[in-house]
Design a protein around this motif. Structure first.
Motif, PDB file in Angstrom:
ATOM      1  N   ASP A  20      23.406 125.808  66.852  1.00  0.00           N
ATOM      2  CA  ASP A  20      22.168 126.293  66.257  1.00  0.00           C
ATOM      3  C   ASP A  20      21.007 125.506  66.820  1.00  0.00           C
ATOM      4  OD1 ASP A  20      20.520 127.822  64.722  1.00  0.00           O
ATOM      5  OD2 ASP A  20      21.065 126.934  62.800  1.00  0.00           O
ATOM      6  N   LEU A  21      19.845 126.162  66.877  1.00  0.00           N
ATOM      7  CA  LEU A  21      18.617 125.456  67.180  1.00  0.00           C
ATOM      8  C   LEU A  21      18.284 124.551  66.004  1.00  0.00           C
ATOM      9  CD1 LEU A  21      16.082 125.131  69.016  1.00  0.00           C
ATOM     10  CD2 LEU A  21      15.057 127.009  67.726  1.00  0.00           C
ATOM     11  N   ASN A  22      17.854 123.348  66.294  1.00  0.00           N
ATOM     12  CA  ASN A  22      17.461 122.421  65.242  1.00  0.00           C
ATOM     13  C   ASN A  22      16.580 123.136  64.217  1.00  0.00           C
ATOM     14  OD1 ASN A  22      16.341 120.362  63.661  1.00  0.00           O
ATOM     15  ND2 ASN A  22      16.138 118.953  65.378  1.00  0.00           N
ATOM     16  N   PRO A  23      16.966 123.162  62.940  1.00  0.00           N
ATOM     17  CA  PRO A  23      16.158 123.883  61.948  1.00  0.00           C
ATOM     18  C   PRO A  23      14.704 123.441  61.898  1.00  0.00           C
ATOM     19  CG  PRO A  23      18.296 123.338  61.022  1.00  0.00           C
ATOM     20  CD  PRO A  23      18.217 122.644  62.348  1.00  0.00           C
ATOM     21  N   LEU A  24      14.426 122.180  62.237  1.00  0.00           N
ATOM     22  CA  LEU A  24      13.039 121.730  62.279  1.00  0.00           C
ATOM     23  C   LEU A  24      12.216 122.513  63.292  1.00  0.00           C
ATOM     24  CD1 LEU A  24      13.436 117.834  62.117  1.00  0.00           C
ATOM     25  CD2 LEU A  24      12.334 119.282  60.403  1.00  0.00           C
ATOM     26  N   LEU A  25      12.888 123.028  64.323  1.00  0.00           N
ATOM     27  CA  LEU A  25      12.181 123.744  65.388  1.00  0.00           C
ATOM     28  C   LEU A  25      12.114 125.241  65.143  1.00  0.00           C
ATOM     29  CD1 LEU A  25      13.703 121.880  68.481  1.00  0.00           C
ATOM     30  CD2 LEU A  25      11.731 121.256  67.083  1.00  0.00           C
ATOM     31  N   GLN A  26      12.751 125.706  64.083  1.00  0.00           N
ATOM     32  CA  GLN A  26      12.701 127.132  63.756  1.00  0.00           C
ATOM     33  C   GLN A  26      11.451 127.392  62.919  1.00  0.00           C
ATOM     34  OE1 GLN A  26      16.472 128.869  62.477  1.00  0.00           O
ATOM     35  NE2 GLN A  26      17.591 127.190  63.443  1.00  0.00           N
ATOM     36  N   ASP A  27      10.338 127.305  63.613  1.00  0.00           N
ATOM     37  CA  ASP A  27       9.044 127.387  62.956  1.00  0.00           C
ATOM     38  C   ASP A  27       8.027 127.924  63.960  1.00  0.00           C
ATOM     39  OD1 ASP A  27       7.229 126.315  60.587  1.00  0.00           O
ATOM     40  OD2 ASP A  27       6.273 125.728  62.471  1.00  0.00           O
ATOM     41  N   PRO A  28       7.092 128.767  63.536  1.00  0.00           N
ATOM     42  CA  PRO A  28       6.101 129.311  64.477  1.00  0.00           C
ATOM     43  C   PRO A  28       5.284 128.231  65.178  1.00  0.00           C
ATOM     44  CG  PRO A  28       6.089 130.565  62.431  1.00  0.00           C
ATOM     45  CD  PRO A  28       6.988 129.390  62.203  1.00  0.00           C
ATOM     46  N   GLY A  29       5.017 127.123  64.486  1.00  0.00           N
ATOM     47  CA  GLY A  29       4.244 126.065  65.112  1.00  0.00           C
ATOM     48  C   GLY A  29       4.927 125.480  66.330  1.00  0.00           C
ATOM     49  N   MET A  30       6.250 125.405  66.295  1.00  0.00           N
ATOM     50  CA  MET A  30       6.984 124.834  67.421  1.00  0.00           C
ATOM     51  C   MET A  30       7.148 125.814  68.563  1.00  0.00           C
ATOM     52  SD  MET A  30       7.228 121.786  66.616  1.00  0.00           S
ATOM     53  CE  MET A  30       8.243 121.187  67.955  1.00  0.00           C
ATOM     54  N   VAL A  31       6.759 127.072  68.357  1.00  0.00           N
ATOM     55  CA  VAL A  31       6.716 128.015  69.470  1.00  0.00           C
ATOM     56  C   VAL A  31       5.541 127.680  70.384  1.00  0.00           C
ATOM     57  CG1 VAL A  31       6.439 130.452  70.084  1.00  0.00           C
ATOM     58  CG2 VAL A  31       7.849 129.817  68.117  1.00  0.00           C
ATOM     59  N   LEU A  32       4.452 127.149  69.809  1.00  0.00           N
ATOM     60  CA  LEU A  32       3.240 126.869  70.574  1.00  0.00           C
ATOM     61  C   LEU A  32       3.044 125.390  70.894  1.00  0.00           C
ATOM     62  CD1 LEU A  32       0.729 129.196  68.678  1.00  0.00           C
ATOM     63  CD2 LEU A  32       1.840 129.633  70.868  1.00  0.00           C
ATOM     64  N   HIS A  33       3.532 124.508  70.030  1.00  0.00           N
ATOM     65  CA  HIS A  33       3.236 123.084  70.188  1.00  0.00           C
ATOM     66  C   HIS A  33       3.716 122.499  71.522  1.00  0.00           C
ATOM     67  CE1 HIS A  33       3.080 118.810  69.526  1.00  0.00           C
ATOM     68  NE2 HIS A  33       4.385 118.713  69.430  1.00  0.00           N
ATOM     69  N   PRO A  34       4.996 122.651  71.916  1.00  0.00           N
ATOM     70  CA  PRO A  34       5.413 122.041  73.189  1.00  0.00           C
ATOM     71  C   PRO A  34       4.662 122.577  74.413  1.00  0.00           C
ATOM     72  CG  PRO A  34       7.327 122.545  71.834  1.00  0.00           C
ATOM     73  CD  PRO A  34       6.153 123.213  71.184  1.00  0.00           C
ATOM     74  N   PRO A  35       4.460 123.899  74.553  1.00  0.00           N
ATOM     75  CA  PRO A  35       3.693 124.342  75.732  1.00  0.00           C
ATOM     76  C   PRO A  35       2.279 123.777  75.779  1.00  0.00           C
ATOM     77  CG  PRO A  35       4.900 126.188  74.785  1.00  0.00           C
ATOM     78  CD  PRO A  35       5.022 125.055  73.822  1.00  0.00           C
ATOM     79  N   LEU A  36       1.594 123.736  74.631  1.00  0.00           N
ATOM     80  CA  LEU A  36       0.239 123.191  74.624  1.00  0.00           C
ATOM     81  C   LEU A  36       0.243 121.705  74.969  1.00  0.00           C
ATOM     82  CD1 LEU A  36      -1.317 124.893  71.454  1.00  0.00           C
ATOM     83  CD2 LEU A  36      -1.935 125.302  73.839  1.00  0.00           C
ATOM     84  N   LEU A  37       1.176 120.967  74.390  1.00  0.00           N
ATOM     85  CA  LEU A  37       1.256 119.537  74.662  1.00  0.00           C
ATOM     86  C   LEU A  37       1.568 119.288  76.134  1.00  0.00           C
ATOM     87  CD1 LEU A  37       1.043 116.934  72.902  1.00  0.00           C
ATOM     88  CD2 LEU A  37       3.545 116.893  72.908  1.00  0.00           C
ATOM     89  N   TYR A  38       2.490 120.046  76.687  1.00  0.00           N
ATOM     90  CA  TYR A  38       2.849 119.875  78.094  1.00  0.00           C
ATOM     91  C   TYR A  38       1.706 120.282  79.021  1.00  0.00           C
ATOM     92  CZ  TYR A  38       7.767 118.913  77.068  1.00  0.00           C
ATOM     93  OH  TYR A  38       8.938 118.349  76.639  1.00  0.00           O
ATOM     94  N   MET A  39       0.924 121.297  78.617  1.00  0.00           N
ATOM     95  CA  MET A  39      -0.236 121.657  79.431  1.00  0.00           C
ATOM     96  C   MET A  39      -1.186 120.469  79.557  1.00  0.00           C
ATOM     97  SD  MET A  39      -0.317 124.734  80.739  1.00  0.00           S
ATOM     98  CE  MET A  39      -2.062 125.135  80.914  1.00  0.00           C
ATOM     99  N   GLY A  40      -1.293 119.678  78.497  1.00  0.00           N
ATOM    100  CA  GLY A  40      -2.120 118.481  78.583  1.00  0.00           C
ATOM    101  C   GLY A  40      -1.459 117.366  79.359  1.00  0.00           C
ATOM    102  N   TYR A  41      -0.213 117.043  78.983  1.00  0.00           N
ATOM    103  CA  TYR A  41       0.543 116.011  79.703  1.00  0.00           C
ATOM    104  C   TYR A  41       0.525 116.266  81.216  1.00  0.00           C
ATOM    105  CZ  TYR A  41       3.123 113.314  76.124  1.00  0.00           C
ATOM    106  OH  TYR A  41       3.496 112.460  75.133  1.00  0.00           O
ATOM    107  N   VAL A  42       0.999 117.444  81.584  1.00  0.00           N
ATOM    108  CA  VAL A  42       1.167 117.766  83.003  1.00  0.00           C
ATOM    109  C   VAL A  42      -0.188 117.964  83.666  1.00  0.00           C
ATOM    110  CG1 VAL A  42       2.281 119.334  84.633  1.00  0.00           C
ATOM    111  CG2 VAL A  42       3.388 118.811  82.465  1.00  0.00           C
TER     112      VAL A  42
END
Length: 665
Positions: free
Chosen positions: A159-181
């Motif tokens: 299973d996907l980590n239940p903490l990540l089964q959330d609409p916010g986590m659909v957008l958070h990593p791409p946005l954060l990586y856009m800044g990091y990278v």
């Protein structure tokens, strides 16, 4: 054979990135035009190959291909489609592939929108980005391959980590990586300029929009991660100074210093070495954050990996990148000069002081983050550095930066007479002090920290308004629209970002000063109060979701005898991973949040319930959004487009005019 196709695409991307990283760089040093011309096609080809690999992995998740180990570890047939798509980056291997995809996207963007730059500069920039891509593709293929087979295939995945089964986590990593990278672009521009020995105003002008966009994305990513922690973890806080949270905050602080330093280098030709060093540090801290999250040295809800071998690879890559770039800086930096002179009371001196303050604050956060890890690694025992340290140390350090934020925009370049500056700021200072002093009459409660926080927020807001009004002073009312239209996009972007800081500081001050909560046992019909609101537990019932079971409570919230909200928090149990999760219920408002989380059952008739009243908490994230959109507004400045056209036109003739440093506008 689809996973093998994805693996082949990664191998091809690695080979292309090596060509992109070596051939154009050698061509730029030797003046070989044909070799330099390889950079753009290689960037396009590399991006295409990484897109193919990412699409193949996404297809494996969507179609439940459990013969791929990574898919079997992070998905199952009961997982909703939206979370199957986001599960692509829900684990370590996929998140590294997402990093490579975004890096390839940034490289493609630079290759596409840099036709106005000199060919040797473009070749060096894309070569540096190609070498960075090579490092991450090697990391993916040899330590974190998402296409590794699981044979025989399992009937269903985990299973996907239940903490990540959330609409916010659909957008958070791409946005954060856009800044990091994205800071890799600023890094590549700085390294390319050092290699060429041309740390001039033109270099800063080319680099500044890319850096500002990366900073804006990182701001949004951090804000979204904070909001996710607030509503998903059930604790009611918005920032815990977790080491992984700090890992994203560190490059943001240095990036903030960098975009201000770039402004000085572009407009006045100063801070050349300082700006290059900040660009190196911003990306280095992004890599350090990657090491912390993926090395296994941290235990955090935000961490991805516990495999030390992966940490060793990233640590080695970090040493090569940081060591190589700092060595280049030490070698070439002194040759480019330090830029123009300026007085002690000037916009340059205020920006320099602001940047020093930000770097000292960065060092304090870095020390609190890494020192416990060093103590543990040396066998000196376990040491915990919590919010008390960071709040005690960071707030006094950042306070001078907040004060300077109000002064800097009203100071003149090169020299400002102190009486003139004080005259400009007299209304901003008076209004902010008076309002902070009378705040107890409004809120009925006062502490020194509440007064200081409101003072800083109002100081920034009123000085920002003063900066806007100063452009209209002395002009008739009918001329104001024309005067406002003449102001640059970067000017309005700066005002909006500074206003965002004011809103953020006000939100933090008010929620910390006036929040209230109750953690108690509740049965049907029981009531409790928080912030002047009465919460009554009306109902408890079982619920069934697509991949979980749970209990749902219904609470009615009243104020002055009227029902203002009905909240339904849940306690879920994910059947595949056998993980309990808390789903909070929030009634949001501009001036307050009503927040309820459901704990564990205490007996057959009662549950543990936590109730919060959070005044002005949404101002925290609203301020972050203002900051981010201020950065994006600054990038829309028409002068970048005008100069780009001028540079393209000048390619057929003399280039002196197009590359001339910008004036003091």
């Amino acid at each position: 054979m689809m996973p093998e196709l994805g693996n082949l695409a990664l191998v091809m991307a690695l080979l292309v990135s090596l060509v992109q990283g070596v051939l154009p760089l050698v061509g730029a040093e030797r003046g070989h035009a044909a070799w330099m011309a390889v950079a753009r096609p290689a960037a396009w080809a590399q991006c295409a190959m990484v897109v193919v690999a990412y699409a193949v992995l996404t297809h494996a998740f969507v179609t439940h291909d459990f013969s791929v180990r990574y898919v079997a570890q992070h998905s199952n047939t009961a997982l909703p489609l939206a979370y199957r798509v986001s599960a692509v980056w829900g684990g370590h291997e996929g998140s590294i592939l997402l990093w490579s995809l975004i890096l390839a996207g940034w490289t493609l963007a630079v290759a596409t929108f840099s036709r106005h730059l000199p060919a040797p500069m473009v070749a060096r920039i894309l070569a540096v980005m190609g070498l960075i891509s090579s490092g991450f593709l090697l990391f993916t293929l040899f330590t974190s391959n998402p296409f590794t087979r699981l044979l025989p295939a399992v009937a269903d995945g985990q299973d996907l980590n239940p903490l990540l089964q959330d609409p916010g986590m659909v957008l958070h990593p791409p946005l954060l990586y856009m800044g990091y990278v994205g800071f890799s672009v600023a890094f590549a521009f700085a390294v390319a300029a050092l290699l060429a020995g041309q740390l001039d105003s033109a270099w800063a002008r080319w680099s500044r929009p890319w850096t500002t966009v990366a900073w804006s994305f990182l701001s949004l990513g951090i804000a979204l991660g904070s909001a996710w922690a607030y509503y998903e973890l059930g604790w009611g806080g918005w920032w815990f100074w977790d080491p992984v949270e700090n890992a994203s905050f560190l490059p943001w602080l240095v990036g903030t210093a960098l975009i201000h330093s770039l402004a000085v280098t572009e407009k006045r030709g100063g801070f050349k070495m300082w700006t290059a060093l900040l660009a190196i540090l911003a990306f280095s801290l992004s890599l350090l954050g990657t090491f912390l999250v993926r090395s296994g040295v941290l235990s955090s809800v935000h961490a991805f990996s516990t495999d030390p071998s992966r940490g060793i690879f990233i640590l080695g890559f970090l040493v090569v990148v940081v060591g190589g770039s700092l060595s280049l800086f030490a070698w070439r930096g002194p040759r480019v000069g330090i830029g123009g002179s300026f007085g002690g009371a000037s916009r340059e001196s205020l920006l320099l002081t602001n940047n020093v303050v930000l770097l000292v604050a960065t060092a304090a956060v870095l020390l609190g983050t890494l020192y416990p890890l060093a103590v543990d690694a040396l066998g000196w025992g376990k040491l915990s550095v919590g919010p008390a340290y960071f709040e005690t140390v960071f707030v006094p350090l950042v306070a001078p930066a907040l004060f300077l934020m109000g002064v800097g925009p009203l100071a003149r370049w090169k020299h400002t007479a102190l009486p003139e500056l004080a005259h400009r700021l007299r209304w901003a200072g008076g209004v902010s002090v008076v309002t902070a002093v009378v705040s107890p009459l409004v809120f009925g409660h006062w502490t020194p920290m509440i007064g200081f926080g409101l003072l800083m927020a109002l100081w920034i807001a009123t000085s920002t308004l003063t900066s806007l009004v100063s452009t209209l002073r002395g002009h008739p009312l009918m001329d104001w629209p024309r005067r406002l239209a003449l102001q640059s996009g970067s000017h309005y972007g700066m005002l909006l970002a500074h206003l965002g800081v004011a809103v953020f500081v006000a939100g933090v001050t008010l929620v910390r000063g006036f929040e209230s909560e109750s953690d108690l046992r509740m049965a049907i019909g029981d009531t409790t109060t928080a912030g002047g609101y009465t919460f009554r537990l009306d109902r408890l019932r079982e619920v069934q979701g697509p991949n979980y079971t749970g209990a749902r409570a219904t609470l009615s919230v009243e104020k002055n005898g009227h029902v203002v909200a009905v909240l339904e928090p849940e306690k879920r149990f994910y059947t595949v991973s056998r993980t309990p999760m808390t789903e909070v219920a929030i009634d949001r408002g501009i001036t307050r949040d009503l927040y309820v989380s459901l704990g564990a059952p205490l007996d057959a008739n009662a549950w543990s319930v936590r109730v919060h009243h959070k005044p002005f908490i949404n101002w925290i994230w609203g301020g972050c959004v203002f900051m981010a959109f201020g950065g994006l507004l600054a990038v829309s400045d028409r002068r970048y487009r005008i100069r780009k056209k001028a540079q393209v036109a000048a390619d057929a003739g003399p280039r002196v005019g197009a590359l001339a440093p910008e004036g003091s506008r």
